[in-house]
Scaffold this motif. Sequence first.
Motif, PDB file in Angstrom:
ATOM      1  N   ALA A 272       0.822  -1.222   0.000  1.00 41.23           N
ATOM      2  CA  ALA A 272       0.000   0.000   0.000  1.00 41.23           C
ATOM      3  C   ALA A 272       0.850   1.264   0.000  1.00 41.23           C
ATOM      4  O   ALA A 272       1.909   1.320   0.621  1.00 41.23           O
ATOM      5  CB  ALA A 272      -0.920  -0.004   1.220  1.00 41.23           C
ATOM      6  N   ALA A 275      -0.420   7.173   3.071  1.00 39.01           N
ATOM      7  CA  ALA A 275      -0.113   8.599   3.226  1.00 39.01           C
ATOM      8  C   ALA A 275       0.738   8.769   4.479  1.00 39.01           C
ATOM      9  O   ALA A 275       0.407   8.232   5.537  1.00 39.01           O
ATOM     10  CB  ALA A 275      -1.413   9.391   3.369  1.00 39.01           C
ATOM     11  N   PRO A 303       0.905   6.498  11.581  1.00 44.91           N
ATOM     12  CA  PRO A 303       1.753   5.423  12.100  1.00 44.91           C
ATOM     13  C   PRO A 303       2.447   4.723  10.935  1.00 44.91           C
ATOM     14  O   PRO A 303       1.891   4.638   9.843  1.00 44.91           O
ATOM     15  CB  PRO A 303       0.751   4.463  12.757  1.00 44.91           C
ATOM     16  CG  PRO A 303      -0.568   4.791  12.149  1.00 44.91           C
ATOM     17  CD  PRO A 303      -0.522   6.246  11.775  1.00 44.91           C
ATOM     18  N   ASP A 304       3.673   4.264  11.154  1.00 44.83           N
ATOM     19  CA  ASP A 304       4.352   3.494  10.105  1.00 44.83           C
ATOM     20  C   ASP A 304       4.049   2.014  10.319  1.00 44.83           C
ATOM     21  O   ASP A 304       4.572   1.373  11.227  1.00 44.83           O
ATOM     22  CB  ASP A 304       5.861   3.752  10.124  1.00 44.83           C
ATOM     23  CG  ASP A 304       6.491   3.266   8.824  1.00 44.83           C
ATOM     24  OD1 ASP A 304       6.336   2.075   8.501  1.00 44.83           O
ATOM     25  OD2 ASP A 304       7.106   4.085   8.109  1.00 44.83           O
ATOM     26  N   GLY A 322       8.495  -4.851   2.286  1.00 40.03           N
ATOM     27  CA  GLY A 322       7.998  -3.485   2.087  1.00 40.03           C
ATOM     28  C   GLY A 322       8.187  -3.071   0.639  1.00 40.03           C
ATOM     29  O   GLY A 322       8.912  -3.728  -0.123  1.00 40.03           O
ATOM     30  N   PHE A 323       7.545  -2.008   0.244  1.00 41.04           N
ATOM     31  CA  PHE A 323       7.742  -1.428  -1.079  1.00 41.04           C
ATOM     32  C   PHE A 323       8.265  -0.006  -0.884  1.00 41.04           C
ATOM     33  O   PHE A 323       7.947   0.641   0.115  1.00 41.04           O
ATOM     34  CB  PHE A 323       6.422  -1.401  -1.863  1.00 41.04           C
ATOM     35  CG  PHE A 323       6.175  -2.677  -2.638  1.00 41.04           C
ATOM     36  CD1 PHE A 323       6.008  -3.888  -1.967  1.00 41.04           C
ATOM     37  CD2 PHE A 323       6.133  -2.663  -4.022  1.00 41.04           C
ATOM     38  CE1 PHE A 323       5.794  -5.067  -2.672  1.00 41.04           C
ATOM     39  CE2 PHE A 323       5.923  -3.842  -4.733  1.00 41.04           C
ATOM     40  CZ  PHE A 323       5.758  -5.033  -4.055  1.00 41.04           C
ATOM     41  N   LYS A 337      15.508   2.691   3.984  1.00 39.83           N
ATOM     42  CA  LYS A 337      14.209   2.254   4.539  1.00 39.83           C
ATOM     43  C   LYS A 337      14.293   0.840   5.082  1.00 39.83           C
ATOM     44  O   LYS A 337      13.749   0.526   6.138  1.00 39.83           O
ATOM     45  CB  LYS A 337      13.128   2.314   3.457  1.00 39.83           C
ATOM     46  CG  LYS A 337      12.515   3.672   3.382  1.00 39.83           C
ATOM     47  CD  LYS A 337      11.511   3.807   2.278  1.00 39.83           C
ATOM     48  CE  LYS A 337      11.354   5.294   2.025  1.00 39.83           C
ATOM     49  NZ  LYS A 337      10.655   5.586   0.794  1.00 39.83           N
ATOM     50  N   LYS A 341      13.442   0.541   8.896  1.00 36.65           N
ATOM     51  CA  LYS A 341      12.166  -0.096   9.257  1.00 36.65           C
ATOM     52  C   LYS A 341      12.361  -1.549   9.668  1.00 36.65           C
ATOM     53  O   LYS A 341      11.468  -2.171  10.210  1.00 36.65           O
ATOM     54  CB  LYS A 341      11.177   0.013   8.094  1.00 36.65           C
ATOM     55  CG  LYS A 341      10.903   1.459   7.677  1.00 36.65           C
ATOM     56  CD  LYS A 341       9.679   1.605   6.795  1.00 36.65           C
ATOM     57  CE  LYS A 341       9.541   3.039   6.305  1.00 36.65           C
ATOM     58  NZ  LYS A 341       8.217   3.351   5.773  1.00 36.65           N
TER      59      LYS A 341
HETATM   60  O1  C5P Z   1       6.283   5.914   2.450  1.00 42.46           O
HETATM   61  P1  C5P Z   1       7.550   5.103   2.421  1.00 42.46           P
HETATM   62  O2  C5P Z   1       8.331   5.315   1.177  1.00 42.46           O
HETATM   63  O3  C5P Z   1       8.329   5.156   3.695  1.00 42.46           O
HETATM   64  O4  C5P Z   1       7.027   3.572   2.274  1.00 42.46           O
HETATM   65  C1  C5P Z   1       7.875   2.484   2.326  1.00 42.46           C
HETATM   66  C2  C5P Z   1       7.130   1.293   2.841  1.00 42.46           C
HETATM   67  O5  C5P Z   1       6.578   1.618   4.119  1.00 42.46           O
HETATM   68  C3  C5P Z   1       5.967   0.792   1.995  1.00 42.46           C
HETATM   69  O6  C5P Z   1       5.949  -0.612   2.067  1.00 42.46           O
HETATM   70  C4  C5P Z   1       4.772   1.399   2.670  1.00 42.46           C
HETATM   71  O7  C5P Z   1       3.618   0.615   2.464  1.00 42.46           O
HETATM   72  C5  C5P Z   1       5.192   1.404   4.119  1.00 42.46           C
HETATM   73  N1  C5P Z   1       4.562   2.465   4.915  1.00 42.46           N
HETATM   74  C6  C5P Z   1       3.837   2.133   6.046  1.00 42.46           C
HETATM   75  N2  C5P Z   1       3.259   3.114   6.811  1.00 42.46           N
HETATM   76  C7  C5P Z   1       3.402   4.415   6.480  1.00 42.46           C
HETATM   77  C8  C5P Z   1       4.157   4.770   5.350  1.00 42.46           C
HETATM   78  C9  C5P Z   1       4.711   3.778   4.576  1.00 42.46           C
HETATM   79  O8  C5P Z   1       3.704   0.947   6.339  1.00 42.46           O
HETATM   80  N3  C5P Z   1       2.846   5.329   7.234  1.00 42.46           N
END
Ligand code: C5P
Length: 399
Positions: A272, A275, A303-304, A322-323, A337, A341
């Motif tokens: 996904a 945002a 939240p991440d 992750g993507f 990342k 992460k």
């Molecule tokens: O937005 P970002 O480039 O950091 O996204 C990298 C990965 O982190 C993706 O797999 C995305 O789905 C995930 N992500 C998430 N929660 C967020 C932002 C990104 O899990 N708030």
Amino acid sequence: MLNGKKILLIIGGGIAAFKCHDLIRGLREAGASVTPVLTEAGKEFVTPLSISVLSGSKVYVDLFDLEDETQMGHIELSRNSDLIVIVPATADLLAKMASGLANDLASTLLLATDTEVLAAPAMNVRMWEHLATRRNIQLLKKDGIGFIGPVEGSMACGEFGFGRMAEPEQIITAIKKKLSLGKLKGKHIVVTSGPTHEQIDPVRFIGNLSSGTQGNQIAVALLNEGARVTLISGPTHIELPLGAEIKRVESANEMFKEVKKSLPADAFVMVAAVADWKTKEFSKSKIKKNSDKELVLKLIKNPDILEYVSKLKKDRPKLVVGFAAETDDLIANATEKLNRKKCDWIVANDIRPETNIMGGTENAVILISNAGVEKWERMDKSEVALKLVGLMAKKLNLS
Ligand code: C5P
């Protein structure tokens, strides 16, 4: 994938019967053998000759065919397959099954069988919604009959709604799942997909261009390998895969809640496009144009989700993917990342508008893990999904 599997295919009397041609072709290409049974009404829509040619088998039609009974009796026919598939499962056939009628070959086989049954219903939307059909479906589900579809769409009768039969490839996926075939059978995999919408006021939101296509394709490829898939999808207009447990969400917070509810899982694939920010305060009334030239929105971090799952102490999925969609310094940013992460793999892609990847049908990805950086050539998103799922199956079956 279906090598050596024997499918008894009951073809009911509905316009959707024409899809049997592609279904039979697909099943045989996947290595299955197909023994067709045609109902009297089915004969009005497809011919025994075309079905026989495509399946390479005799077509069974008549309950009282002495020649058939001496070669293979109907009881034997009902037990001589790995799965019975009913395509299309008409309202009439379902009603017969639910009440245990056995007044033609198809219904007799269905009553006599000890084999699992998968039904692909197709009928007019009013017939599908009728209380009698609802009751029959409920009873049949309780009896252990599997269902694939129907889906929403336009129908041959000119109406629109639920009642349209699932497509042949969706039925084949369901057959594989029902037979528990594939390298990921018994595994539960959670996939997130699509964008999130962060509401600003009742009519406005912060969103992005993600279509959900890549996540969807990954869910389909996982289903095809026999996995149990929970697909948590942000708002998207594409059709979500049949056979997955689907949870539709709007915002990152809702997605986060559903992810937590869906765990534990063997693997987690966070496709996904979440945002990163949401408005600090949601305005209950539509924000008015005022005399000021500027509107200042205060944003706070979402939240991440990926980071949360990757860093779980208890019940962390064995594989967390992750993507990373980037416009600059793709490998460096994606590697950062991965490290920050703490996921196992990052699938990085270049989403500069000229690549037409975000929202498009193709993807060019780089797989980054502790093992190194692997550049894949540009290919269809379904091929990316197949390749990724192949690697996931290898990894999960090793650990
Ligand atoms: O937005 P970002 O480039 O950091 O996204 C990298 C990965 O982190 C993706 O797999 C995305 O789905 C995930 N992500 C998430 N929660 C967020 C932002 C990104 O899990 N708030």
